[in-house]
Design a protein around this motif. Structure first.
Motif, short mmCIF file in Angstrom:
data_model
loop_
_atom_site.label_atom_id
_atom_site.label_comp_id
_atom_site.label_asym_id
_atom_site.label_seq_id
_atom_site.Cartn_x
_atom_site.Cartn_y
_atom_site.Cartn_z
N GLY A 67 18.95 7.87 -31.82
CA GLY A 67 20.14 7.79 -32.83
C GLY A 67 20.86 6.58 -32.31
N VAL A 68 22.13 6.25 -33.06
CA VAL A 68 22.80 5.16 -32.79
C VAL A 68 23.92 5.46 -31.93
N GLU A 69 24.40 4.63 -31.23
CA GLU A 69 25.74 4.90 -30.19
C GLU A 69 26.93 4.90 -31.07
N SER A 70 27.69 5.93 -30.92
CA SER A 70 28.91 6.21 -31.55
C SER A 70 30.11 5.99 -30.86
N THR A 71 30.22 5.89 -29.73
CA THR A 71 31.21 5.77 -28.80
C THR A 71 30.99 4.58 -27.77
N GLY A 72 32.26 4.05 -27.32
CA GLY A 72 32.27 3.20 -26.25
C GLY A 72 32.05 1.66 -26.81
N ALA A 73 31.73 0.88 -25.91
CA ALA A 73 31.68 -0.69 -26.30
C ALA A 73 30.57 -1.06 -27.23
N THR A 74 29.73 -0.35 -27.23
CA THR A 74 28.32 -0.66 -27.97
C THR A 74 28.48 0.36 -29.18
N ALA A 75 29.23 0.89 -29.43
CA ALA A 75 29.36 1.81 -30.87
C ALA A 75 29.16 1.25 -32.09
N MET A 76 28.49 1.51 -32.99
CA MET A 76 28.22 0.93 -34.38
C MET A 76 29.72 0.88 -34.97
N ASN A 77 29.76 -0.13 -35.49
CA ASN A 77 31.31 -0.45 -36.56
C ASN A 77 30.92 0.10 -37.87
N LEU A 78 31.56 0.83 -38.19
CA LEU A 78 31.64 1.48 -39.55
C LEU A 78 32.40 0.38 -40.67
N GLY A 124 0.30 -8.82 -29.11
CA GLY A 124 1.26 -9.31 -28.30
C GLY A 124 2.78 -8.59 -28.57
N THR A 125 3.69 -8.31 -27.77
CA THR A 125 4.70 -7.83 -28.16
C THR A 125 5.74 -8.73 -28.23
N HIS A 126 6.70 -8.82 -29.31
CA HIS A 126 7.65 -9.51 -29.87
C HIS A 126 8.98 -8.84 -29.84
N TYR A 127 10.26 -9.66 -29.55
CA TYR A 127 11.39 -9.34 -29.20
C TYR A 127 12.19 -9.71 -30.56
N GLY A 128 13.14 -8.89 -31.04
CA GLY A 128 14.14 -9.34 -32.08
C GLY A 128 15.43 -8.78 -32.21
N TRP A 129 16.07 -9.18 -33.41
CA TRP A 129 17.40 -8.30 -33.55
C TRP A 129 17.57 -8.02 -35.09
N MET A 130 18.50 -7.07 -35.64
CA MET A 130 18.47 -6.99 -36.90
C MET A 130 19.98 -6.56 -37.06
N ARG A 131 20.47 -7.06 -38.24
CA ARG A 131 21.87 -6.87 -38.65
C ARG A 131 21.98 -5.73 -39.35
N ILE A 132 22.71 -4.69 -39.09
CA ILE A 132 22.84 -3.44 -40.06
C ILE A 132 24.26 -3.36 -40.70
N GLN A 133 24.35 -3.18 -42.19
CA GLN A 133 25.52 -2.67 -42.85
C GLN A 133 25.77 -1.11 -42.83
N PHE A 134 26.96 -0.67 -42.42
CA PHE A 134 27.45 0.56 -42.76
C PHE A 134 28.60 0.60 -43.64
N THR A 135 28.80 1.76 -44.17
CA THR A 135 30.10 2.11 -44.93
C THR A 135 30.70 2.96 -44.06
N GLY A 136 31.45 4.23 -44.68
CA GLY A 136 32.35 5.15 -43.63
C GLY A 136 31.79 5.87 -42.72
N THR A 137 30.40 6.18 -42.81
CA THR A 137 29.55 6.84 -41.75
C THR A 137 28.32 6.12 -41.67
N SER A 138 27.68 6.59 -40.53
CA SER A 138 26.30 5.81 -40.15
C SER A 138 25.31 6.36 -41.23
N PHE A 139 25.54 7.38 -42.02
CA PHE A 139 24.52 7.98 -43.01
C PHE A 139 24.88 7.93 -44.32
N SER A 140 25.89 7.25 -44.86
CA SER A 140 26.28 7.34 -46.17
C SER A 140 25.96 5.88 -46.70
N GLN A 141 25.84 5.98 -48.21
CA GLN A 141 25.59 4.70 -48.84
C GLN A 141 27.03 4.02 -49.41
#
Length: 211
Positions: free
Chosen positions: A122-133, A151-168
Motif C-alpha cells: 500500500g501507499v504511505e498515508s502519514t509522515g513526511a513521505t505520505a501521498m499528497n491528495l 537486468g534490473t532497472h530503476y525508475g520513478w513514476m508520478r501519480i495523480q490523486f484526487t480526494g482519496t488514494s482510491f477515488s477517480q
C-alpha cells in the motif's frame, strides 16, 4: 526548492512536447541514459485489477493477460496499492512505515542501496513521505526486470490523486527509468525544455543523464 515549484517547471517543459508525444506515441524509446515516457496519463481504475503497465513498450491494460510482459500493477478499490511482476518492487522504508510505498522528494536517489518491497504494497498515508491528495506531487520509486536482458532497472513514476488514494480520477502521469541495468536514477528529473523540444521533433523521449 519546494517540489511544487520544481514540478511547475517540469509541467512547462512537458507542455512543450505534448504534441510530439501525441504524434509519436507513448511508448518510450531506449538509449544510453534515462528513458522517459512523456506525459501518458494512464488511468488507474478503482478496481481490484487496476491497470497493468509494460514500462518498456508503454502498453497498458486492465488485465494481466492484455499486457504481455507487464511490470507494474497499481490497483485498489478502498485504498491504493502496487503489485509488481517477478523482480519488480516499489521503494519504501524512508517514511513512517517500513512496509508502505513512499512519496519521494524530488531528486531522491533510486537504486540498489534503497529498500524495495516485493509483491504488493500500500501507499504511505502519514509522515513526511505520505501521498499528497488532490495533487500530482507524488513521486514513486520502482525497480523492474527487463525480460529482454534479464537486468534490473530503476525508475520513478508520478501519480495523480484526487480526494482519496482510491477515488477517480487517478492516474500515472508519467514515468522514467535508467536504461543501464543496475544504475541509479533521480526521482522526477527530465530534460531541459530545449532538449525536450528537439527530442519530440525527432520522436525520442530519452534523457541523457544530467551531470
Amino acid at each position: 526548492m519546494h517540489l511544487k515549484n520544481r514540478l511547475d517547471a517540469h509541467f512547462a517543459s512537458a507542455a512543450a512536447v505534448a504534441a510530439g508525444v501525441a504524434l509519436f506515441g507513448a511508448a518510450p524509446d531506449a538509449d544510453a541514459g534515462v528513458v522517459w515516457s512523456g506525459i501518458v496519463d494512464i488511468n488507474i481504475p478503482s478496481t481490484s485489477d487496476g491497470v497493468y503497465v509494460n514500462l518498456v513498450t508503454g502498453q497498458a491494460g486492465v488485465s494481466s493477460g492484455a499486457v504481455a510482459g507487464w511490470h507494474i500493477n497499481p490497483f485498489g478499490t478502498n485504498s491504493m496499492g502496487f503489485f509488481g511482476a517477478a523482480g519488480a518492487g516499489f521503494m519504501r522504508a524512508d517514511g513512517a512505515s517500513a512496509t508502505l510505498v513512499d512519496n519521494l522528494a524530488f531528486l531522491t536517489e533510486i537504486g540498489a542501496s534503497q529498500s524495495f518491497g516485493s509483491g504488493s504494497g500500500g501507499v504511505e498515508s502519514t509522515g513526511a513521505t505520505a501521498m499528497n491528495l488532490n495533487s500530482s506531487e507524488n513521486l514513486i520509486g520502482f525497480r523492474f526486470v527487463n525480460a529482454a536482458t534479464g537486468g534490473t532497472h530503476y525508475g520513478w513514476m508520478r501519480i495523480q490523486f484526487t480526494g482519496t488514494s482510491f477515488s477517480q480520477p487517478r492516474a500515472i502521469v508519467e514515468y522514467a527509468y535508467e536504461s543501464v541495468a543496475g544504475a541509479s536514477i533521480e526521482a522526477g528529473v527530465i530534460p531541459a525544455p530545449g532538449v525536450l523540444a528537439l527530442l519530440a521533433a525527432a520522436g525520442f523521449m530519452v534523457r541523457r543523464r544530467r551531470r
